[in-house]
Design a protein around this motif. Structure first.
Motif, PDB file in Angstrom:
ATOM      1  N   TRP A 199       0.807  -1.360  -0.005  1.00 48.85           N
ATOM      2  CA  TRP A 199       0.102  -0.059   0.023  1.00 48.85           C
ATOM      3  C   TRP A 199       0.941   1.119   0.081  1.00 48.85           C
ATOM      4  N   ASN A 200       1.879   1.183   0.896  1.00 47.94           N
ATOM      5  CA  ASN A 200       2.775   2.284   1.014  1.00 47.94           C
ATOM      6  C   ASN A 200       3.593   2.546  -0.351  1.00 47.94           C
ATOM      7  N   GLN A 201       4.012   1.440  -0.630  1.00 49.83           N
ATOM      8  CA  GLN A 201       5.080   1.182  -1.808  1.00 49.83           C
ATOM      9  C   GLN A 201       4.548   1.876  -2.888  1.00 49.83           C
ATOM     10  N   PHE A 202       3.238   1.246  -3.453  1.00 49.93           N
ATOM     11  CA  PHE A 202       2.862   1.291  -4.612  1.00 49.93           C
ATOM     12  C   PHE A 202       1.684   2.391  -4.954  1.00 49.93           C
ATOM     13  N   TRP A 203       1.058   2.686  -3.707  1.00 50.90           N
ATOM     14  CA  TRP A 203       0.052   3.572  -3.876  1.00 50.90           C
ATOM     15  C   TRP A 203       0.496   5.179  -3.204  1.00 50.90           C
ATOM     16  N   LEU A 204       0.803   5.064  -2.132  1.00 48.82           N
ATOM     17  CA  LEU A 204       1.468   6.408  -1.479  1.00 48.82           C
ATOM     18  C   LEU A 204       2.369   6.766  -1.870  1.00 48.82           C
ATOM     19  N   GLN A 205       3.404   6.046  -2.120  1.00 53.08           N
ATOM     20  CA  GLN A 205       4.662   6.311  -2.630  1.00 53.08           C
ATOM     21  C   GLN A 205       4.672   6.528  -4.245  1.00 53.08           C
ATOM     22  N   GLN A 206       3.563   5.718  -5.116  1.00 52.68           N
ATOM     23  CA  GLN A 206       3.660   5.518  -6.506  1.00 52.68           C
ATOM     24  C   GLN A 206       4.600   5.114  -7.318  1.00 52.68           C
ATOM     25  N   ASN A 228       6.550   1.771  -9.042  1.00 54.15           N
ATOM     26  CA  ASN A 228       6.343   0.396  -9.670  1.00 54.15           C
ATOM     27  C   ASN A 228       7.066  -0.686  -9.277  1.00 54.15           C
ATOM     28  N   PRO A 229       6.287  -1.870  -9.136  1.00 55.90           N
ATOM     29  CA  PRO A 229       7.110  -3.070  -8.550  1.00 55.90           C
ATOM     30  C   PRO A 229       8.517  -3.264  -9.452  1.00 55.90           C
ATOM     31  N   ALA A 230       9.635  -3.442  -8.461  1.00 57.36           N
ATOM     32  CA  ALA A 230      10.945  -3.816  -9.164  1.00 57.36           C
ATOM     33  C   ALA A 230      10.910  -4.722 -10.547  1.00 57.36           C
ATOM     34  N   GLN A 231      11.786  -4.506 -11.366  1.00 60.99           N
ATOM     35  CA  GLN A 231      11.701  -5.308 -12.830  1.00 60.99           C
ATOM     36  C   GLN A 231      11.958  -6.904 -12.285  1.00 60.99           C
ATOM     37  N   GLU A 232      12.541  -7.180 -11.314  1.00 63.35           N
ATOM     38  CA  GLU A 232      12.795  -8.662 -10.792  1.00 63.35           C
ATOM     39  C   GLU A 232      11.604  -9.203 -10.008  1.00 63.35           C
ATOM     40  N   GLN A 233      10.735  -8.520  -9.905  1.00 60.27           N
ATOM     41  CA  GLN A 233       9.434  -8.885  -9.077  1.00 60.27           C
ATOM     42  C   GLN A 233       8.737  -9.631  -9.951  1.00 60.27           C
ATOM     43  N   LYS A 234       8.223 -10.787  -9.237  1.00 61.58           N
ATOM     44  CA  LYS A 234       7.081 -11.479  -9.937  1.00 61.58           C
ATOM     45  C   LYS A 234       5.656 -10.778  -9.855  1.00 61.58           C
ATOM     46  N   ILE A 235       5.108 -10.599 -11.002  1.00 57.23           N
ATOM     47  CA  ILE A 235       3.691  -9.951 -11.298  1.00 57.23           C
ATOM     48  C   ILE A 235       2.813 -11.086 -12.002  1.00 57.23           C
ATOM     49  N   LEU A 236       1.449 -10.900 -11.455  1.00 54.97           N
ATOM     50  CA  LEU A 236       0.638 -12.124 -11.888  1.00 54.97           C
ATOM     51  C   LEU A 236      -0.128 -11.387 -13.139  1.00 54.97           C
ATOM     52  N   VAL A 240      -7.021   6.247  -3.219  1.00 57.97           N
ATOM     53  CA  VAL A 240      -5.849   6.621  -4.279  1.00 57.97           C
ATOM     54  C   VAL A 240      -5.865   5.825  -5.394  1.00 57.97           C
ATOM     55  N   GLY A 241      -5.553   6.529  -6.604  1.00 59.69           N
ATOM     56  CA  GLY A 241      -5.234   6.002  -7.765  1.00 59.69           C
ATOM     57  C   GLY A 241      -3.992   5.869  -8.205  1.00 59.69           C
ATOM     58  N   ARG A 242      -3.267   5.057  -8.917  1.00 61.33           N
ATOM     59  CA  ARG A 242      -2.073   5.047  -9.342  1.00 61.33           C
ATOM     60  C   ARG A 242      -2.020   4.315 -10.779  1.00 61.33           C
ATOM     61  N   VAL A 243      -1.222   4.643 -11.620  1.00 61.29           N
ATOM     62  CA  VAL A 243      -1.142   4.076 -13.015  1.00 61.29           C
ATOM     63  C   VAL A 243       0.119   3.083 -12.998  1.00 61.29           C
ATOM     64  N   PHE A 244       0.082   1.992 -12.713  1.00 56.33           N
ATOM     65  CA  PHE A 244       1.300   1.030 -13.135  1.00 56.33           C
ATOM     66  C   PHE A 244       1.741   1.134 -14.404  1.00 56.33           C
ATOM     67  N   ASP A 245       3.163   0.637 -14.502  1.00 61.28           N
ATOM     68  CA  ASP A 245       3.753   0.540 -15.984  1.00 61.28           C
ATOM     69  C   ASP A 245       3.032  -0.633 -16.675  1.00 61.28           C
ATOM     70  N   ASN A 246       3.374  -0.923 -18.010  1.00 59.57           N
ATOM     71  CA  ASN A 246       2.474  -1.805 -18.829  1.00 59.57           C
ATOM     72  C   ASN A 246       2.835  -3.217 -18.532  1.00 59.57           C
ATOM     73  N   ARG A 247       3.634  -3.609 -17.431  1.00 56.83           N
ATOM     74  CA  ARG A 247       3.531  -4.899 -16.961  1.00 56.83           C
ATOM     75  C   ARG A 247       2.200  -5.370 -16.322  1.00 56.83           C
ATOM     76  N   LEU A 248       1.476  -4.387 -15.701  1.00 62.04           N
ATOM     77  CA  LEU A 248       0.133  -4.726 -14.975  1.00 62.04           C
ATOM     78  C   LEU A 248      -1.096  -4.127 -15.992  1.00 62.04           C
ATOM     79  N   MET A 249      -0.757  -4.077 -17.069  1.00 58.33           N
ATOM     80  CA  MET A 249      -2.000  -4.029 -18.278  1.00 58.33           C
ATOM     81  C   MET A 249      -2.391  -5.437 -18.435  1.00 58.33           C
TER      82      MET A 249
END
Length: 390
Positions: free
Chosen positions: A119-126, A128-136, A166-175
């Motif tokens: 919540w803090n990392q992705f929404w409050l701090q806006q 994106n997940p690290a490149q090495e992180q797994k994204i479903l 809070v809204g945030r726009v993730f990079d294209n890995r979350l599209m």
């Protein structure tokens, strides 16, 4: 057009009344465990859920259900979904519902592989997940038109305890990897949700349109989308079962916020910032919250953005302008916007949504302020806009 940009959108779309037929083919690209996110149960009552589950079973998938995703999805519900995804080693998240469910699914997809405070990392701090992180991976089956979440990286989550949306726009890995858009599915939602979605679409376009002064291809595209939406909205309000109107609304919603018409633009999302905070306090449908604050906001933006508002009046609302000053033309455009909002049955005040004067300090405090479009708002300006919107 000014500025430099790159454009990439990886979402594959299936559109039309037979689009669900392609779901099984898409499922073959993912592992065996599918997390099925959906809302309060309307998809069960209208039969869409049964169709989707039958296809999942035919494809040999293990289904992990996560019902109860609400409009304005909460942080508490996000925690629940992340727990489910982790415990079941999910291979694909399938969102069945409107934009809120799709927004929520992106939140789960980004957060399930993160060990810290997402919540803090992705929404409050806006961030994106690290490149090495797994994204479903995510797939969307849309039942309501409005957010454009089916073809973008946006995710809006509400911390209900602190009344912070809070809204945030993730990079294209979350599209979404794919989205299925059957206009007939949108005919199952109540009329108020259809109307809220219509204004959400309109406001997405306006927030990108009302910025900059250069001759920009994006603005011509925006004007065409707005004109088409106005025509389709009137037909859909008169006859909610009008397939042509509902299909045009659905397609416009996708192109309103898949990042295309924002290219080369600075953009202005302050109506959304104010509307998010109103929604956090009133739990109003997102599009209604936007509608209720729009007129006060755009009246304030009109003078510094006068030439764009003149263009809006002429090219979107067909205001002739003969014998009128630029200010009169621009105001006539805003009057036409207001008349259309009243015609299709949108709220024009936040008091209609349950907001009271004693809420204004809290709504102001929950509004993210930044220089946008033609204005540079401070908290005291937000309070004035809210007071004008009562």
């Amino acid at each position: 057009m000014q500025g430099n940009f790159s454009y990439y959108n990886p979402t594959k779309l299936y559109f039309g009344d037979e689009s669900l037929n392609y779901l099984k083919e898409e499922l073959m690209n993912f592992g065996p465990v599918v997390m099925l996110n959906y809302g309060s149960g309307s998809v069960k009552r209208n039969g869409i859920y049964d169709q989707v589950v039958a296809i999942l079973r035919e494809a040999g998938k293990t289904i992990v259900e996560n019902p109860g995703v609400m409009s304005n999805p909460t942080l508490e519900k996000l925690h629940e979904g992340v727990k489910i995804a982790r415990e079941n080693d999910v291979d694909l998240i399938l969102s069945l519902g409107g934009g809120s469910v799709c927004d929520y699914s992106k939140g789960v997809a980004a957060s399930a592989g993160y060990d810290g405070d997402y919540w803090n990392q992705f929404w409050l701090q806006q961030q994106n997940p690290a490149q090495e992180q797994k994204i479903l991976p995510i797939g969307c089956i849309l039942t309501m038109a409005g957010t454009g979440s089916e073809m973008n990286g946006g995710s809006v989550i509400t911390d209900a305890e602190h009344k912070l949306k809070v809204g945030r726009v993730f990079d294209n890995r979350l599209m979404p990897k794919f989205s299925i858009l059957n206009p007939k599915f949108t005919m199952t939602v109540p009329d108020n949700q259809m109307k809220a979605g219509i204004y959400d679409i309109m406001n997405h376009i306006m927030e990108q349109y009302f910025s900059d002064t250069d001759d920009n291809t994006s603005d011509y595209l925006s004007e065409g989308l707005m004109r088409g939406l106005i025509v389709a909205s009137r037909k859909a309000v008169e006859n909610p079962q009008d397939y042509e109107a509902r299909s045009n609304i659905m397609w416009t919603a996708t192109w309103a916020l898949n990042t295309l018409i924002g290219l080369g633009k600075h953009q202005d999302w302050m109506v959304h910032m104010i509307g998010h905070s109103v929604g956090a306090w009133t739990h109003a449908p997102h599009g209604y919250a936007l509608a209720a604050v729009s007129m006060a906001y755009y009246r304030r933006a009109m003078q510094p953005g006068l030439q764009k508002f003149v263009r809006f009046a002429k090219n979107v609302w067909n205001i002739d302008g003969g014998g009128m000053t630029d200010e009169q033309i621009a105001q006539a455009g805003l009057d036409a916007l207001k008349a259309w909002m009243m015609e299709i049955g949108l709220p024009l005040t936040i008091s209609e949504l349950g907001a009271t004067k004693d809420m204004l300090p809290g709504i102001t405090a929950g509004t993210i302020c930044y220089p946008a479009g033609y204005l540079d708002l401070k908290p005291e300006d937000i309070t004035e806009i809210l007071a004008e919107s009562m």
